[in-house]
Design a protein around this motif. Structure first.
Motif, short mmCIF file in Angstrom:
data_model
loop_
_atom_site.label_atom_id
_atom_site.label_comp_id
_atom_site.label_asym_id
_atom_site.label_seq_id
_atom_site.Cartn_x
_atom_site.Cartn_y
_atom_site.Cartn_z
N ALA A 1 101.81 -30.42 26.86
CA ALA A 1 103.09 -31.12 26.94
C ALA A 1 103.87 -30.69 28.17
N ALA A 2 103.91 -29.38 28.45
CA ALA A 2 104.64 -28.89 29.61
C ALA A 2 104.04 -29.41 30.91
N GLN A 3 102.72 -29.41 31.00
CA GLN A 3 102.05 -29.90 32.20
C GLN A 3 102.30 -31.39 32.41
N ALA A 4 102.52 -32.13 31.31
CA ALA A 4 102.80 -33.56 31.41
C ALA A 4 104.28 -33.85 31.66
N GLY A 5 105.10 -32.79 31.71
CA GLY A 5 106.51 -32.96 32.04
C GLY A 5 107.44 -33.12 30.86
N PHE A 6 107.00 -32.71 29.66
CA PHE A 6 107.81 -32.85 28.46
C PHE A 6 108.28 -31.49 27.97
N SER A 7 109.53 -31.42 27.50
CA SER A 7 110.00 -30.22 26.82
C SER A 7 109.45 -30.22 25.40
N ALA A 8 109.05 -29.04 24.91
CA ALA A 8 108.41 -28.98 23.60
C ALA A 8 108.73 -27.66 22.92
N SER A 9 108.71 -27.66 21.59
CA SER A 9 108.91 -26.44 20.82
C SER A 9 107.87 -26.37 19.72
N ALA A 10 107.75 -25.18 19.12
CA ALA A 10 106.78 -24.94 18.06
C ALA A 10 107.51 -24.67 16.75
N ASN A 11 107.28 -25.53 15.75
CA ASN A 11 107.75 -25.33 14.38
C ASN A 11 109.27 -25.31 14.23
N ASP A 12 110.00 -25.79 15.22
CA ASP A 12 111.45 -25.78 15.15
C ASP A 12 111.99 -27.04 15.82
N PRO A 13 112.60 -27.95 15.05
CA PRO A 13 113.02 -27.79 13.65
C PRO A 13 112.02 -28.32 12.62
N PHE A 14 110.84 -28.73 13.01
CA PHE A 14 109.87 -29.29 12.05
C PHE A 14 108.55 -28.55 12.14
N ALA A 15 108.08 -28.05 10.99
CA ALA A 15 106.84 -27.27 10.97
C ALA A 15 105.67 -28.02 10.34
N GLY A 16 105.90 -29.26 9.88
CA GLY A 16 104.84 -30.02 9.23
C GLY A 16 105.07 -30.10 7.73
N GLY A 17 104.33 -31.00 7.08
CA GLY A 17 104.52 -31.24 5.66
C GLY A 17 103.21 -31.27 4.90
N HIS A 18 103.16 -32.14 3.91
CA HIS A 18 102.04 -32.18 2.96
C HIS A 18 100.72 -32.54 3.63
N VAL A 19 100.75 -33.40 4.63
CA VAL A 19 99.49 -33.77 5.31
C VAL A 19 98.81 -32.53 5.87
N LEU A 20 99.59 -31.66 6.53
CA LEU A 20 99.01 -30.43 7.07
C LEU A 20 98.61 -29.47 5.96
N ASP A 21 99.47 -29.33 4.95
CA ASP A 21 99.15 -28.42 3.85
C ASP A 21 97.85 -28.82 3.16
N ARG A 22 97.67 -30.10 2.98
CA ARG A 22 96.52 -30.58 2.20
C ARG A 22 95.23 -30.60 3.01
N HIS A 23 95.31 -30.91 4.30
CA HIS A 23 94.08 -31.17 5.05
C HIS A 23 93.75 -30.13 6.12
N GLY A 24 94.73 -29.35 6.55
CA GLY A 24 94.45 -28.33 7.54
C GLY A 24 93.74 -27.14 6.91
N SER A 25 92.64 -26.73 7.49
CA SER A 25 91.87 -25.59 6.97
C SER A 25 91.13 -24.92 8.12
N PRO A 26 91.86 -24.13 8.92
CA PRO A 26 91.22 -23.52 10.09
C PRO A 26 89.98 -22.70 9.76
N ALA A 27 89.99 -22.02 8.61
CA ALA A 27 88.83 -21.20 8.24
C ALA A 27 87.58 -22.03 8.03
N GLU A 28 87.77 -23.33 7.71
CA GLU A 28 86.65 -24.23 7.50
C GLU A 28 86.43 -25.16 8.67
N GLY A 29 87.07 -24.87 9.80
CA GLY A 29 86.85 -25.65 11.02
C GLY A 29 87.68 -26.90 11.16
N VAL A 30 88.70 -27.09 10.30
CA VAL A 30 89.58 -28.27 10.39
C VAL A 30 90.96 -27.81 10.84
#
Length: 277
Positions: free
Chosen positions: A197-226
């Motif tokens: 995002a920064a290289q493309a010229g956009f200001s960006a933040s991490a988890n503030d003010p939004f950290a994600g919701g049910h879609v991430l909770d249900r389907h994100g699984s880094p330990a399983e490669g997702v």
């Protein structure tokens, strides 16, 4: 009551292990839903992430897959858990999980907004809730799970990009990335997204003010490669007054394409050494 429409699905094709999720851009408002709305269509449309389903067109052109809600968020919110609902909205009450978001009116069926107050003329029965879940919410998550499984089977890994927009407000960056504070994606995914995002010229933040919701909770699984990352785009970046595409529309479409391509390629690069061990 006519059933809510299921999601539109674009299967993944091409060389990248990427699936997009667009849960809040649905704008198919059935007559029975409008009849229940205390203040009519404008109060319901305020819940939409306007035109985000169109913003992803360039990422789709690169071969990323997508699952897009057609049913409006006002009818059922695919980024909330099935039992996350304002207890005052459901009748008979009980058996639901009254989270802070749900008590604030933004549960699996939204009950009120700051701008419009209470949205509905009466409470929602449990049978009505089940029909909405069966029509749109459950098919949405089944589609995400099925297509992530296909991608992971093909590539040995998968990346889910959950795409949203946010109201413009003072001090809000142009892009907010969420990974549930590190639970839905490996740390390098967030770091790489912020760099892109920064290289493309956009200001960006991490988890503030939004950290994600049910879609991430249900389907994100880094330990399983997702890996799963939420992307919130400031509406000022792509909408003109009146809600039509603005001058920055294609720039945001290009950023979403860039994120899909570069994060997908980085995931494959990291996966290949692990697969060779």
């Amino acid at each position: 009551m006519t059933p809510l429409p299921p999601p539109v699905v674009h299967p993944q094709r091409g060389p990248l292990p990427v699936l997009l999720s667009v849960p809040h851009a649905g704008r198919d408002y059935p007559g029975w839903l409008l009849a229940l709305a205390r203040q009519g269509l404008p109060s319901l449309r305020a819940l939409e992430d306007p035109l985000v389903d169109r913003l992803v067109w360039r990422a789709l052109g690169c071969g990323a897959g997508a699952v897009m809600a057609v049913a409006p968020r006002a009818a059922v919110d695919c980024n909330r858990a099935e039992d996350e609902i304002d207890p005052a909205l459901i009748h008979p009450p009980g058996g639901m999980r009254a989270t802070a978001r749900a008590r604030g009116g933004l549960g699996v069926v939204p009950s009120r907004t700051a701008a419009h107050g209470n949205l509905w003329t009466r409470p929602l029965s449990r049978d009505e809730l089940e029909r909405r879940l069966d029509g749109a919410h459950r098919p949405y998550h089944r589609a995400i799970a099925a297509h992530l499984a296909l991608i992971a089977d093909r590539f040995g890994c998968a990346l889910l990009l959950d795409c949203h927009s946010m109201p413009a407000s003072k001090g809000t960056p142009q892009i907010v990335f969420g990974d549930r504070h590190g639970r839905s994606a490996a740390p390098w995914v967030m770091a790489e997204a912020l760099a892109i995002a920064a290289q493309a010229g956009f200001s960006a933040s991490a988890n503030d003010p939004f950290a994600g919701g049910h879609v991430l909770d249900r389907h994100g699984s880094p330990a399983e490669g997702v890996q799963a990352l939420q992307i919130e785009v400031n509406r000022r970046c792509y909408l003109a007054p009146g809600g039509q595409p603005g001058p920055g529309f294609d720039s945001i479409a290009g950023l979403l394409e860039l994120l899909a391509v570069r994060l997908g390629a980085a995931l494959l690069e990291r996966r290949m050494p692990a697969a060779a061990e």
